[in-house]
Enzyme design. Structure first.
Site, mmCIF file in Angstrom:
data_model
loop_
_atom_site.group_PDB
_atom_site.id
_atom_site.type_symbol
_atom_site.label_atom_id
_atom_site.label_comp_id
_atom_site.label_asym_id
_atom_site.label_seq_id
_atom_site.Cartn_x
_atom_site.Cartn_y
_atom_site.Cartn_z
ATOM 1 N N GLN A 108 30.157 22.177 21.014
ATOM 2 C CA GLN A 108 30.451 21.941 22.155
ATOM 3 C C GLN A 108 29.944 22.681 23.033
ATOM 4 O O GLN A 108 30.026 23.943 23.024
ATOM 5 C CB GLN A 108 31.924 21.901 22.396
ATOM 6 N N TYR A 182 36.414 21.914 33.859
ATOM 7 C CA TYR A 182 35.156 22.849 33.573
ATOM 8 C C TYR A 182 34.082 22.121 34.473
ATOM 9 O O TYR A 182 34.292 21.176 35.365
ATOM 10 C CB TYR A 182 34.816 23.184 32.313
#
Length: 653
Positions: A108, A182
């Site tokens: 990720q 984020y």
């Protein structure tokens, strides 16, 4: 790839595919911060073992935790990094270990954006717009610097370069972290993205950054290199992303070349806390989002969110609500969840109870922990400890709470003969009460799991039997583990011995009636649970705390209970001393020093802590028997601390 045909969970163990990547089953280890990278973000031996253990447990695809594409985006001290070629060898070692254990692996990629912490990253946060985070969970929020178009283009290159490094390290794919507020999620969110250029405004423009990341990776690495897109179904804040728009964005990502969409929800400021939903949130909380995506997309949909049993995972798959099941905390609690489910040993799966101690330790920059699995993130250490052969001993464990049960279970697993003495007529200790308040029912699963393990491992249990020095002389054990816990203590307050003053545990246990107007003394988790329990039933409640409320509670619990205080109309006095308890009043002294009397008080409930039960220490020492203390007998412990102490002590015998 052929599927893992399984009589117990046929859909869960059917082969699947993400783009060109074949997977042996439908279980995915969701990207989960381990905090096991070193100070500079390099892979460590502990990090390799953490992932290899979950691959050995039977998970089909592991997605390595949020790995940062540039230093400026870093959030935690031990975030993994992939912004330089120097990180490739360590990542290659990690990928090879997972492959050797029989699983596929993706990485990720992330950038914290406005959620980055200057003390960690070394620079001011960057974001689509100069809108600060409402709550970062790990540091002070500051106004971020607005990204220029040139900055955005640089970041696209950073993500693509990190993906190239991931492929070079042997990863089977990448996941782009567009969830949880984020950087990518900030571009998607109307609340965080106030831009009026090509990267802000309507849905398509706010999704442009995400689309360009996918297109850039596909151009560089080819159409066959899988790209998974993680995103929120809802941000769970006013003005944030909502599900109808999330579906439109997912369609844009699919058109750009995404091979799968993984749905989650929440940002750090969401109420309730939804990134890692606590036990007050229903299981499978994001399945409605995956259903909405399934109706629109052709690529496989992954879903996460309090999926902590194989039965629930199977139901989601069998009814077509998702294509893959992402597990995070469930695989922290038990890395062998898949293997045990496949073998039909569901009752042996250590349950995730959604207590969020794992998240709390990360937010305190102390790595990751798990209440029911003290081995998590310490797999190498425990492998070495367990490799030491234990000479069989006769072990007595005194106390059947979680510390005692965990000690008994590990001691029996190590080959010792174990007697477990519990003075009450049931095992569980504090757990017997902990699951009774509203929305704490999940804790019962931990109790039942330990009960089953005690029985499976043939621990000899003595219920309703206090252990005495005479028992020790008769049994002549090689070691005694004292897990005798603690008992409620009365504060030194005039009037505390009156009959209408009762300990909180008696209320939860249903052993004491209260009046319509109650004052609770104590602002910790127990006091809050009692307040919730009573107010939920229509009792008027006022809480008094010497300091702030819920100082030791995990964030998800703190948010939940503060909202319950508001919703249930519970009055709270913080930083307040109780000076005297009268027959129908309580005299208090708030911070300003002006004393006042609370009138018409029917019941005063004490939630003021516990004192250890130590009466057995001296008699056993006089007999010369080695004794070991674990749990609340050493002082106030959380469940995860008590279980860890019981487990480690049993290993050391």
């Amino acid at each position: 790839m052929s599927g893992e045909t399984n009589e117990f969970f046929p859909h869960l163990f059917t082969a699947g595919r993400v783009g060109s990547l074949p997977l042996k089953n439908r279980l995915v280890f969701a990207a989960t911060s381990s905090e096991l990278a070193d100070d500079d973000g390099f892979v460590t031996d502990d990090m390799v073992e953490f992932y290899a253990d979950r691959a050995r447990g039977g998970t089909g695809l592991l997605i390595v935790e949020a790995t940062y594409v540039e230093q400026e985006g870093k959030r935690l001290h031990h975030n993994a990094m992939l912004h330089d070629d120097r990180y490739i060898p360590g990542m290659r070692r990690l990928a090879e270990a997972v492959h050797a254990a029989g699983a596929k692996i993706a990485i990720q990629l992330n950038h914290g954006g406005r959620e980055s912490i200057p003390e960690v990253s070394g620079s001011a946060p960057l974001a689509p717009s100069p809108v600060p985070s409402r709550f970062t969970a790990v540091g002070d929020a500051v106004i971020p610097k607005e990204l220029t178009v040139a900055d955005i283009q640089r970041l696209v290159r950073r993500y693509v370069e990190a993906a190239v490094r991931g492929q070079a390290a042997g990863f089977d794919g990448v996941e782009l972290h567009g969830a949880h507020g984020y950087l990518i999620g900030q571009f998607l969110s109307p609340e965080a993205n106030r831009r009026e250029d090509d990267y802000g405004g309507d849905t398509r423009r706010r999704a442009r950054f995400y689309v360009e990341l996918i297109q850039g990776i596909k151009r560089r690495l080819g159409q066959d290199f899988p790209v998974i897109c993680r995103m929120n179904g809802r941000d769970h804040i006013p003005g944030g992303l909502e599900l109808d728009e999330a579906v439109e964005i997912a369609a844009l990502l699919e058109a750009a070349g995404a091979d799968s969409v993984s749905i989650s929800g929440g940002i750090h400021a969401s109420r309730p806390y939804m990134i890692v939903p606590g036990m007050s949130i229903p299981r499978g909380c994001y399945v409605p989002s995956s259903v909405a995506l399934k109706e629109r997309l052709r690529v496989p949909v992954m879903v996460v969110g309090r999926i902590n049993t194989p039965e629930l995972a199977e139901e989601i798959l069998s009814t077509g609500k998702a294509d893959f099941i992402c597990l995070s905390r469930a695989l922290l609690a038990d890395p062998f969840f898949p293997a045990k489910a496949r073998a039909g040993h569901v009752d042996r799966i250590a349950p995730c109870i959604a207590c969020n101690e794992c998240l709390a330790t990360i937010h305190r920059h102390k790595g990751i922990a798990c209440t029911v699995n003290p081995m998590v993130s310490r797999e190498l250490e425990f492998t070495q400890l367990l490799a030491r052969k234990a000479s069989p001993k006769l072990v007595v464990v005194v106390g059947g709470g979680v510390a005692g049960m965990s000690a008994a279970v590990m001691a029996a697993a190590r080959g010792h003969r174990v007697h477990l003495f519990e003075r009450d007529h049931a095992l569980g200790g504090q757990l017997l009460l902990a699951y009774l308040p509203p929305h704490r029912e999940e804790l019962e699963n931990a109790l039942r799991y330990f009960e089953r393990e005690v029985k499976r491992l043939a621990v000899q249990v003595h219920l309703g039997k206090p252990f005495t020095a005479a028992d020790a002389r008769e049994l002549r054990p090689d070691a005694v583990i004292l897990a005798t816990g603690a008992e409620s203590q009365k504060p030194d307050i005039p009037g505390v011995d009156q009959p209408h003053v009762i300990p909180g545990w008696r209320v939860i246990a249903g052993l004491a009636e209260t009046g319509r107007n109650c004052v609770i003394i104590g602002g910790g988790l127990v006091g809050m649970e009692v307040a919730d329990y009573l107010a939920h039933r229509g009792t008027k409640v006022l809480m008094i705390a010497r300091s702030e409320l819920l100082k030791k509670a995990v964030h998800a619990d703190r948010v939940y209970f503060l909202d319950r205080i508001r919703d249930l109309g519970i009055e709270v006095l913080t930083h307040t001393k109780v000076r005297e308890i009268g027959p129908d009043s309580v005299e208090v002294e708030p911070p300003n020093g002006w004393r006042r009397a609370l009138k018409d008080v029917n019941t005063v409930i004490l939630c003021t802590g516990y004192r250890p039960r130590t009466e057995l220490h001296a008699p056993l020492r006089e007999l010369g028997i080695p004794i070991h203390l674990v749990g609340d007998v050493l002082g106030s412990r959380k469940f995860f601390e008590a279980i860890e102490e019981g487990t480690l002590t049993a290993i050391s015998l």
